[in-house]
Scaffold this motif. Structure first.
Motif, PDB file in Angstrom:
ATOM      1  N   LYS A   2       0.483 -14.526 -35.027  1.00  0.00           N
ATOM      2  CA  LYS A   2       1.423 -13.437 -35.352  1.00  0.00           C
ATOM      3  C   LYS A   2       0.686 -12.222 -35.896  1.00  0.00           C
ATOM      4  O   LYS A   2       0.955 -11.074 -35.527  1.00  0.00           O
ATOM      5  N   ILE A   3      -0.265 -12.482 -36.802  1.00  0.00           N
ATOM      6  CA  ILE A   3      -1.035 -11.369 -37.383  1.00  0.00           C
ATOM      7  C   ILE A   3      -1.847 -10.661 -36.298  1.00  0.00           C
ATOM      8  O   ILE A   3      -1.926  -9.427 -36.255  1.00  0.00           O
ATOM      9  N   ARG A   4      -2.437 -11.442 -35.371  1.00  0.00           N
ATOM     10  CA  ARG A   4      -3.211 -10.853 -34.292  1.00  0.00           C
ATOM     11  C   ARG A   4      -2.325 -10.012 -33.358  1.00  0.00           C
ATOM     12  O   ARG A   4      -2.750  -8.998 -32.824  1.00  0.00           O
ATOM     13  N   ALA A   5      -1.059 -10.445 -33.179  1.00  0.00           N
ATOM     14  CA  ALA A   5      -0.136  -9.683 -32.329  1.00  0.00           C
ATOM     15  C   ALA A   5       0.315  -8.395 -33.009  1.00  0.00           C
ATOM     16  O   ALA A   5       0.640  -7.408 -32.349  1.00  0.00           O
ATOM     17  N   LEU A   6       0.373  -8.391 -34.348  1.00  0.00           N
ATOM     18  CA  LEU A   6       0.822  -7.194 -35.060  1.00  0.00           C
ATOM     19  C   LEU A   6      -0.279  -6.159 -35.238  1.00  0.00           C
ATOM     20  O   LEU A   6       0.015  -5.013 -35.617  1.00  0.00           O
ATOM     21  N   GLU A   7      -1.541  -6.540 -35.041  1.00  0.00           N
ATOM     22  CA  GLU A   7      -2.622  -5.586 -35.226  1.00  0.00           C
ATOM     23  C   GLU A   7      -2.506  -4.377 -34.276  1.00  0.00           C
ATOM     24  O   GLU A   7      -2.681  -3.247 -34.709  1.00  0.00           O
ATOM     25  N   PRO A   8      -2.245  -4.558 -32.953  1.00  0.00           N
ATOM     26  CA  PRO A   8      -2.085  -3.369 -32.070  1.00  0.00           C
ATOM     27  C   PRO A   8      -0.933  -2.481 -32.515  1.00  0.00           C
ATOM     28  O   PRO A   8      -1.002  -1.262 -32.388  1.00  0.00           O
ATOM     29  N   LEU A   9       0.170  -3.088 -33.002  1.00  0.00           N
ATOM     30  CA  LEU A   9       1.300  -2.262 -33.470  1.00  0.00           C
ATOM     31  C   LEU A   9       0.883  -1.401 -34.648  1.00  0.00           C
ATOM     32  O   LEU A   9       1.309  -0.250 -34.788  1.00  0.00           O
ATOM     33  N   LYS A  10       0.042  -1.968 -35.519  1.00  0.00           N
ATOM     34  CA  LYS A  10      -0.437  -1.185 -36.658  1.00  0.00           C
ATOM     35  C   LYS A  10      -1.265   0.001 -36.178  1.00  0.00           C
ATOM     36  O   LYS A  10      -1.102   1.132 -36.668  1.00  0.00           O
ATOM     37  N   ALA A  11      -2.155  -0.244 -35.202  1.00  0.00           N
ATOM     38  CA  ALA A  11      -2.965   0.855 -34.663  1.00  0.00           C
ATOM     39  C   ALA A  11      -2.089   1.899 -33.974  1.00  0.00           C
ATOM     40  O   ALA A  11      -2.285   3.111 -34.127  1.00  0.00           O
ATOM     41  N   LYS A  12      -1.086   1.420 -33.233  1.00  0.00           N
ATOM     42  CA  LYS A  12      -0.176   2.354 -32.561  1.00  0.00           C
ATOM     43  C   LYS A  12       0.591   3.176 -33.587  1.00  0.00           C
ATOM     44  O   LYS A  12       0.831   4.376 -33.394  1.00  0.00           O
ATOM     45  N   LEU A  13       1.018   2.550 -34.671  1.00  0.00           N
ATOM     46  CA  LEU A  13       1.740   3.266 -35.732  1.00  0.00           C
ATOM     47  C   LEU A  13       0.865   4.357 -36.333  1.00  0.00           C
ATOM     48  O   LEU A  13       1.319   5.472 -36.610  1.00  0.00           O
ATOM     49  N   VAL A  14      -0.421   4.057 -36.523  1.00  0.00           N
ATOM     50  CA  VAL A  14      -1.349   5.065 -37.069  1.00  0.00           C
ATOM     51  C   VAL A  14      -1.482   6.238 -36.097  1.00  0.00           C
ATOM     52  O   VAL A  14      -1.476   7.408 -36.494  1.00  0.00           O
ATOM     53  N   ILE A  15      -1.577   5.930 -34.794  1.00  0.00           N
ATOM     54  CA  ILE A  15      -1.713   6.993 -33.785  1.00  0.00           C
ATOM     55  C   ILE A  15      -0.460   7.870 -33.758  1.00  0.00           C
ATOM     56  O   ILE A  15      -0.537   9.105 -33.720  1.00  0.00           O
ATOM     57  N   VAL A  16       0.713   7.221 -33.780  1.00  0.00           N
ATOM     58  CA  VAL A  16       1.975   7.979 -33.773  1.00  0.00           C
ATOM     59  C   VAL A  16       2.078   8.846 -35.020  1.00  0.00           C
ATOM     60  O   VAL A  16       2.531  10.006 -34.977  1.00  0.00           O
ATOM     61  N   ASP A  17       1.658   8.303 -36.167  1.00  0.00           N
ATOM     62  CA  ASP A  17       1.705   9.065 -37.410  1.00  0.00           C
ATOM     63  C   ASP A  17       0.792  10.293 -37.322  1.00  0.00           C
ATOM     64  O   ASP A  17       1.177  11.394 -37.718  1.00  0.00           O
ATOM     65  N   GLU A  18      -0.409  10.112 -36.772  1.00  0.00           N
ATOM     66  CA  GLU A  18      -1.311  11.253 -36.634  1.00  0.00           C
ATOM     67  C   GLU A  18      -0.749  12.291 -35.662  1.00  0.00           C
ATOM     68  O   GLU A  18      -0.853  13.502 -35.908  1.00  0.00           O
ATOM     69  N   ASP A  19      -0.147  11.817 -34.568  1.00  0.00           N
ATOM     70  CA  ASP A  19       0.453  12.737 -33.601  1.00  0.00           C
ATOM     71  C   ASP A  19       1.568  13.554 -34.239  1.00  0.00           C
ATOM     72  O   ASP A  19       1.664  14.772 -34.063  1.00  0.00           O
TER      73      ASP A  19
END
Length: 712
Positions: free
Chosen positions: A166-183
């Motif tokens: 589960k933690i490994r599956a949530l890691e890409p979402l965390k990175a995507k959230l950071v990218i969206v936040d920067e955008d």
């Protein structure tokens, strides 16, 4: 009688029967001979860890039973009645010191934890490893409980593996959230920079305008001072000329008196010249002076009576000039009238161009906002019910914005079908009467076709009856008559959610607008009547009664039915039919299919174009009315001024239609409207924006040309 319930043996008894101390039993041979590297490693650790037996006399130490504050079995409940008896049957308790095996395990655990590097991200995972090893020691030493302990360990390992996934599956979402936040932050910064630039430009423009205002004020003050100076000079000149006139009159009188005196003196000094009696001459002079005075009076009277009379020659000359000027004026007036009409046409064209420009600009902004990246609408065929064929039918002739609406409607329809109940909106005053309910109502889950058929039946019943009750009340009464009082509220909520969602459907969108008070029902009824009248005229033009018309006949019928439409509007209707300028005028068209509807209530492009032109003509009519009034939207307009403006832009309005428009604009009953000329006493006013909005909701259209053509 002995009980069949199994007894729970004490820890000392169990260990005495099943367990042996390390280094004494045959388990060492098993550990050394195993081929599993992990078990071999654990066996080596056990040998180094334990150098002496962990029990007294080959048995497990009962130490935990005699410790009250640090006992392992402190909270353990007895599993049989004789548990307390067995615990009390110990005659000679052992010492209360910890077993050496326990101390060695604790020391080993403490040492392993100290050796771990807890500063890394995997510290918690590494921290579990010493505890796993300790647990493995217990599993290997306690043979009797090995299956149970192994199952417990496996269960925890499976759960930990699941959590890791589960933690490994949530890691890409965390990175995507950071990218969206920067955008989002970059976009916000860009918008703020743009706003700062716009504010700076507006401030500069403001400063320039303030400088221009100051310059104009200075020019105004300079001109005022110059005007006052010129007025003062004019007054002085006027007084100077008055004094000169009076002095001239006095001088003329003095000169006349001197002349008379000189004549008298000359007559008195030379009496022999005339050879007559001086008395006689004096009398003759006196009579001559009286005649001169009388003649002067007559001359003054003639000047007073005929001072404004001009000679006949000058009169005839001026009369000829006047005739020429009158002819020039008539010619200029005709030219002005033509220019004014051209100006009105250009103004209407300008307004339509402005509207198209605003529409294109909004579309451009929307395209610029959504054009990167360009959406691949072909992907929707896999998620829309009906597959590729239905998606092609839905997407035909629609732009990206309309396709988004279609896709949202499809998604919303799926969500509506998944919802089983609707929550009531309560009994507030802002809630429509047909939705006032507290609680939950059932979602009837009809199809779009079912909803369209219900709405069509409602319109038929509405047009068949006398329209006395309000439309929302009629709608709820119609549902009660059709589905019964028990299901009326559920159908009201269901139909309301459908017509609110499917705004691209003509029947649903128009019914929603009338139901929510955004459009008068007379608009829908009048439009249906015009379409029916147009079909009747086409039928009359079909002399052979074959259901076919030539393009020329169709054009003639359209021009007859809509005499105020321009040639461009007629051309648009002909193109909506399917005719093109390159087509032959002898082509036959089946005019009946122009008025058909599909199963979901969608009309043909011809009827849709009629509705679009009606709305455009209404907007142009109201814009012309606003220009005629010459007021801002926030200003008030009186009833008399509105009546005058309507008659100016549409002189052929009859009294009943005019009163209907005024009643709609001012929200005043027609029977209570004051007569023409009595509006000032009535004092009826309304804000111009409110009046235009009310007229836009009503059935408003031009009844004739702007000005009457002169009779031949």
């Amino acid at each position: 009688m002995a009980s069949s319930k199994p007894q729970c043996p004490s820890l000392a008894t169990t260990s005495r029967i099943h367990l042996r101390p390390l280094g004494v039993t045959k388990d060492d041979s098993f550990i050394t001979e195993t081929k599993n590297p992990q078990k071999r490693k654990l066996s080596q650790k056990r040998k180094t860890l334990l150098s002496c037996p962990f029990s007294i006399g080959g048995h497990l130490s009962p130490w935990p039973r005699y410790i009250s504050d640090q006992t392992i079995l402190h909270n353990r409940k007895p599993c049989s009645d004789d548990y307390q008896k067995r615990t009390n049957s110990w005659q000679q308790p052992l010492g209360t010191t910890k077993p050496r095996y326990l101390e060695q395990l604790e020391n080993y655990l403490r040492k392993e934890l100290l050796l771990l590097d807890l500063g890394t991200d995997s510290a918690q995972e590494l921290r579990l490893q010493p505890f796993r090893e300790i647990f493995e020691f217990f599993i290997e030493d306690f043979k009797t409980y090995k299956p149970l302990l192994s199952s417990i360990k496996n269960a925890y390992e499976v759960m930990l593996a699941h959590q890791r996934e589960k933690i490994r599956a949530l890691e890409p979402l965390k990175a995507k959230l950071v990218i969206v936040d920067e955008d989002c932050k970059e976009r916000i910064l860009a918008m703020r920079a743009e706003e700062r630039y716009e504010i700076s430009m507006l401030k500069k423009e403001k400063m320039n305008l303030l400088k221009l205002i100051d310059k104009k004020n200075e020019e105004k003050i300079s001109l005022q001072s110059e005007v006052s100076k010129l007025r003062k000079n004019l007054a002085e000149e006027y007084l100077h000329y008055l004094s000169e006139r009076d002095a001239r009159k006095i001088l003329i009188a003095d000169l006349n008196e001197l002349r008379y005196q000189r004549e008298d003196m000359s007559l008195a000094q030379s009496p022999g010249i005339w050879g007559e009696d001086p008395m006689k001459l004096t009398l003759a002079l006196k009579m001559a002076r009286q005649d001169l005075t009388r003649t002067q009076m007559e001359l003054n009277t003639m000047k007073a009576n005929f001072g404004d009379v001009v000679p006949r020659r000058d009169f005839e000359m001026q009369e000829k000039v006047l005739k020429d000027l009158q002819e020039q004026l008539d010619s200029l007036r005709d030219d002005y009238e033509e220019v004014r009409k051209e100006h009105e046409m250009l103004l209407q064209l300008h307004m339509s161009t402005l509207k198209e420009r605003d529409q294109f600009y909004s579309e451009l902004q929307e395209i610029q906002r959504t054009s990167t990246p360009r959406p691949d609408w072909s992907k929707c065929k896999d998620v829309v019910a009906g597959g590729r064929d239905r998606w092609q039918m839905l997407a035909e002739g629609k732009n990206s914005d309309q396709l988004v609406d279609v896709l949202l409607e499809e998604i919303g329809e799926g969500l509506l079908r998944e919802k089983d109940f609707f929550s009531g909106l309560g009994y507030g005053e802002s809630i429509p009467t047909f939705l006032r309910f507290d609680g939950t109502v059932e979602n009837k889950k009809p199809t779009k076709k079912d909803v369209v058929n219900i709405l069509k039946d409602a319109w038929k019943e509405r047009m068949a009856e006398e329209q006395k009750e309000r439309f929302p009340d009629f709608f709820f009464n119609f549902l009660e008559r059709r589905f019964g009082p028990g299901d009326a509220m559920a159908w009201a909520y269901t139909i309301f959610e459908y017509i609110k969602l499917f705004q691209s459907n003509e029947v649903m969108s128009q019914f929603h607008a009338v139901l929510m008070g955004k459009r008068k029902e007379s608009v829908y009824i009048k439009q249906k009547e015009r379409i029916a009248q147009l079909l009747k005229e086409m039928t009359n033009a079909d002399s052979q009664n074959e259901g076919l018309l030539t393009v020329e006949q169709l054009s003639t019928v359209l021009k007859s039915a809509f005499p105020f439409k321009t040639d461009e509007k007629i051309q648009e209707l002909m193109e909506a039919v399917g005719w093109h300028p390159s087509s032959s005028n002898a082509d036959l068209l089946n005019y009946h299919i122009l008025f058909t509807e599909d199963e979901e209530g969608q009309s043909t492009p011809f009827v849709q174009k009629l509705w679009e032109q009606y709305m455009e003509e209404k907007d142009a009519y109201l814009q012309e009315l606003k220009l005629e009034l010459g007021l801002e939207l926030h200003e008030d307009v009186t009833l008399a001024r509105m009546r005058e403006a309507l008659m100016n832009i549409d002189p052929t309005l009859d009294k009943q239609t005019l009163n209907s428009y005024l009643s709609q604009a001012f929200q005043f009953p027609m029977t209570e409207l004051p007569e023409e000329g009595e509006e000032k006493e009535a004092g009826i006013v309304v804000q111009l924006q409110t009046a235009l909005e009310q007229l836009h909701m009503s059935d408003v259209r031009r009844m004739g040309p702007r000005e009457q053509e002169p009779a031949s």
